[in-house]
Design a protein around this motif. Sequence first.
Motif, mmCIF file in Angstrom:
data_model
loop_
_atom_site.group_PDB
_atom_site.id
_atom_site.type_symbol
_atom_site.label_atom_id
_atom_site.label_comp_id
_atom_site.label_asym_id
_atom_site.label_seq_id
_atom_site.Cartn_x
_atom_site.Cartn_y
_atom_site.Cartn_z
ATOM 1 N N THR A 1 0.625 -1.458 0.083
ATOM 2 C CA THR A 1 0.130 -0.063 -0.066
ATOM 3 C C THR A 1 0.666 1.410 0.502
ATOM 4 O O THR A 1 0.267 2.462 0.059
ATOM 5 N N LYS A 2 2.295 0.609 -0.020
ATOM 6 C CA LYS A 2 3.177 2.079 0.417
ATOM 7 C C LYS A 2 3.992 2.076 -0.777
ATOM 8 O O LYS A 2 4.196 0.891 -0.740
ATOM 9 N N THR A 3 4.922 2.714 -1.051
ATOM 10 C CA THR A 3 5.840 2.912 -2.290
ATOM 11 C C THR A 3 6.296 4.126 -1.599
ATOM 12 O O THR A 3 6.404 5.077 -1.470
ATOM 13 N N LEU A 4 8.227 3.889 -1.142
ATOM 14 C CA LEU A 4 9.094 4.737 -1.088
ATOM 15 C C LEU A 4 10.273 4.466 -2.191
ATOM 16 O O LEU A 4 10.524 3.617 -3.099
ATOM 17 N N HIS A 5 10.497 6.014 -3.107
ATOM 18 C CA HIS A 5 11.196 6.595 -4.093
ATOM 19 C C HIS A 5 12.401 7.096 -3.536
ATOM 20 O O HIS A 5 12.328 7.965 -2.872
ATOM 21 N N VAL A 6 13.512 6.403 -3.978
ATOM 22 C CA VAL A 6 14.756 6.687 -3.823
ATOM 23 C C VAL A 6 15.672 6.574 -5.161
ATOM 24 O O VAL A 6 15.704 6.107 -6.484
ATOM 25 N N ARG A 7 16.170 8.526 -5.545
ATOM 26 C CA ARG A 7 16.888 8.289 -7.007
ATOM 27 C C ARG A 7 19.033 8.566 -6.645
ATOM 28 O O ARG A 7 19.210 8.950 -5.443
ATOM 29 N N ASN A 8 19.295 7.907 -7.692
ATOM 30 C CA ASN A 8 20.562 8.584 -7.393
ATOM 31 C C ASN A 8 21.036 9.433 -8.287
ATOM 32 O O ASN A 8 21.330 8.778 -9.475
ATOM 33 N N ASP A 9 21.464 10.733 -7.604
ATOM 34 C CA ASP A 9 21.361 11.827 -8.832
ATOM 35 C C ASP A 9 23.643 11.516 -9.615
ATOM 36 O O ASP A 9 23.547 12.188 -10.377
ATOM 37 N N GLU A 10 24.526 10.694 -9.262
ATOM 38 C CA GLU A 10 25.283 10.636 -9.380
ATOM 39 C C GLU A 10 25.628 9.179 -10.727
ATOM 40 O O GLU A 10 26.565 9.324 -11.109
ATOM 41 N N ARG A 11 24.863 8.474 -10.212
ATOM 42 C CA ARG A 11 25.622 7.011 -11.004
ATOM 43 C C ARG A 11 24.473 5.895 -11.456
ATOM 44 O O ARG A 11 23.049 6.772 -11.453
ATOM 45 N N THR A 12 24.521 5.102 -11.893
ATOM 46 C CA THR A 12 24.116 4.103 -12.421
ATOM 47 C C THR A 12 23.468 2.599 -11.730
ATOM 48 O O THR A 12 24.959 2.395 -10.878
ATOM 49 N N TRP A 13 22.601 2.399 -11.554
ATOM 50 C CA TRP A 13 22.755 0.690 -10.579
ATOM 51 C C TRP A 13 22.104 -0.307 -11.517
ATOM 52 O O TRP A 13 21.134 -0.182 -12.245
ATOM 53 N N SER A 14 22.491 -1.476 -10.640
ATOM 54 C CA SER A 14 21.653 -2.505 -11.312
ATOM 55 C C SER A 14 22.199 -3.617 -10.620
ATOM 56 O O SER A 14 22.930 -3.618 -9.601
ATOM 57 N N GLY B 1 24.363 -18.924 -0.327
ATOM 58 C CA GLY B 1 25.785 -19.914 1.064
ATOM 59 C C GLY B 1 26.745 -19.358 1.193
ATOM 60 O O GLY B 1 26.511 -18.371 1.981
ATOM 61 N N THR B 2 27.898 -19.678 1.650
ATOM 62 C CA THR B 2 29.063 -19.164 2.744
ATOM 63 C C THR B 2 29.464 -17.469 1.277
ATOM 64 O O THR B 2 30.575 -16.742 1.929
ATOM 65 N N ALA B 3 29.440 -17.262 0.781
ATOM 66 C CA ALA B 3 29.445 -16.602 -0.922
ATOM 67 C C ALA B 3 29.119 -15.357 -1.079
ATOM 68 O O ALA B 3 27.689 -15.446 -1.562
ATOM 69 N N GLY B 4 29.335 -13.972 -1.559
ATOM 70 C CA GLY B 4 28.946 -12.829 -2.055
ATOM 71 C C GLY B 4 27.786 -12.633 -0.910
ATOM 72 O O GLY B 4 27.871 -11.785 -0.455
ATOM 73 N N ALA B 5 26.141 -12.425 -1.615
ATOM 74 C CA ALA B 5 25.482 -11.649 -0.415
ATOM 75 C C ALA B 5 24.724 -11.865 0.603
ATOM 76 O O ALA B 5 25.529 -13.063 0.852
ATOM 77 N N LEU B 6 24.343 -10.941 1.134
ATOM 78 C CA LEU B 6 23.651 -11.175 2.635
ATOM 79 C C LEU B 6 22.530 -11.886 2.600
ATOM 80 O O LEU B 6 22.186 -12.494 3.722
ATOM 81 N N SER B 7 22.116 -11.460 1.412
ATOM 82 C CA SER B 7 19.825 -12.086 1.903
ATOM 83 C C SER B 7 19.948 -12.420 0.805
ATOM 84 O O SER B 7 20.558 -11.451 -0.156
ATOM 85 N N GLY B 8 19.520 -14.197 0.632
ATOM 86 C CA GLY B 8 19.420 -14.147 -0.920
ATOM 87 C C GLY B 8 20.035 -14.802 -1.797
ATOM 88 O O GLY B 8 21.542 -14.469 -0.798
ATOM 89 N N GLY B 9 20.453 -13.984 -3.219
ATOM 90 C CA GLY B 9 21.504 -14.400 -3.902
ATOM 91 C C GLY B 9 21.434 -13.397 -4.909
ATOM 92 O O GLY B 9 22.853 -13.155 -5.325
ATOM 93 N N ARG B 10 20.935 -12.224 -4.624
ATOM 94 C CA ARG B 10 21.234 -10.691 -5.367
ATOM 95 C C ARG B 10 21.338 -9.813 -4.565
ATOM 96 O O ARG B 10 21.288 -9.727 -3.602
ATOM 97 N N VAL B 11 22.107 -8.599 -4.933
ATOM 98 C CA VAL B 11 22.491 -7.334 -4.469
ATOM 99 C C VAL B 11 22.783 -6.530 -5.577
ATOM 100 O O VAL B 11 22.710 -6.327 -6.575
ATOM 101 N N LEU B 12 22.983 -4.848 -4.827
ATOM 102 C CA LEU B 12 22.863 -3.866 -6.058
ATOM 103 C C LEU B 12 24.067 -3.633 -6.439
ATOM 104 O O LEU B 12 24.890 -3.611 -5.318
ATOM 105 N N PHE B 13 24.246 -3.636 -7.660
ATOM 106 C CA PHE B 13 25.646 -2.916 -7.778
ATOM 107 C C PHE B 13 25.486 -1.646 -7.799
ATOM 108 O O PHE B 13 24.788 -0.985 -8.904
ATOM 109 N N ASN B 14 26.594 -0.733 -7.304
ATOM 110 C CA ASN B 14 26.726 0.843 -7.004
ATOM 111 C C ASN B 14 27.577 0.888 -8.042
ATOM 112 O O ASN B 14 27.722 2.760 -7.838
ATOM 113 N N GLY B 15 28.400 0.465 -8.748
ATOM 114 C CA GLY B 15 29.652 1.113 -9.494
ATOM 115 C C GLY B 15 31.525 1.071 -9.256
ATOM 116 O O GLY B 15 31.343 -0.375 -8.468
#
Length: 263
Positions: free
Chosen positions: A91-104, A111-125
Amino acid sequence: MKLKLLAFVPVVLFTVNTVSIANASIVSVGVFDENVVQANSVDISATAYTAGQVSVDVASAFAAGQGGVIDFDNGTITDSNRLEATFAGGTKTLHVRNDERTWSIGNLGTGTAGALSGGRVLFNGAPDPFPTPYLNRFVFEDVTDQLGMSTGDAVTTFGLIVLDLNTSLNGGDNDLEFTITFSDDSTMSLMHTVPGSFNANDTFFGYQAPSGQSIKEVAISATNNLATDDWAFIVSPSAIPEPGSVAMLALLGMVTVMRRRSR
């Protein structure tokens, strides 16, 4: 015989278009740094507000419809400079904008490598060229309801996890500088180095706004590849003047008008 004329009144049906969870980019969850799917976990809290504290706080906020955790495992980014995350049952949506970079969003595995939750993360550059510092600027725009109208909520707590790197990537260490800007334009800064060790120095950074304030933006300068996970956020209603303050403002307005008329 008199004929009775029947007036036909056309009925107009109004359809309200709402924003469903399926149309949103990211769906927030209530668990920070889960360890069921992903065995990797936070190693260090670089701020006074710790990962342990935010885990409890954001779980309560999620249950109350006032926050959540963006773990990047539930949805996608449709605009590489913008992130939209639903919470409160969609019912609510938080909107966040990055003025400097693109995200993916990318997959670092489970398992024991990489992400902290699940398997996917945000690459910030990444620095170009290494180790030239580059900037991410997270601007918290607003919180909207299903009709796209502002709810009047603002972000008062925010935290995220910066993942460490394999030492073979650009020499390893990542020199970070955080600058937090609050709603009154005051700021606070922190410098911290995340060593390149791969899963031994995943670091949490968390911030709470002073009483009566909200977090306007978070700027992160980095000297190495930057990947983040588990963005925790809590929102609160924007400050509303006390009834007595509203009455005083109204009285002052009336006095001003009367003085102008008397002149």
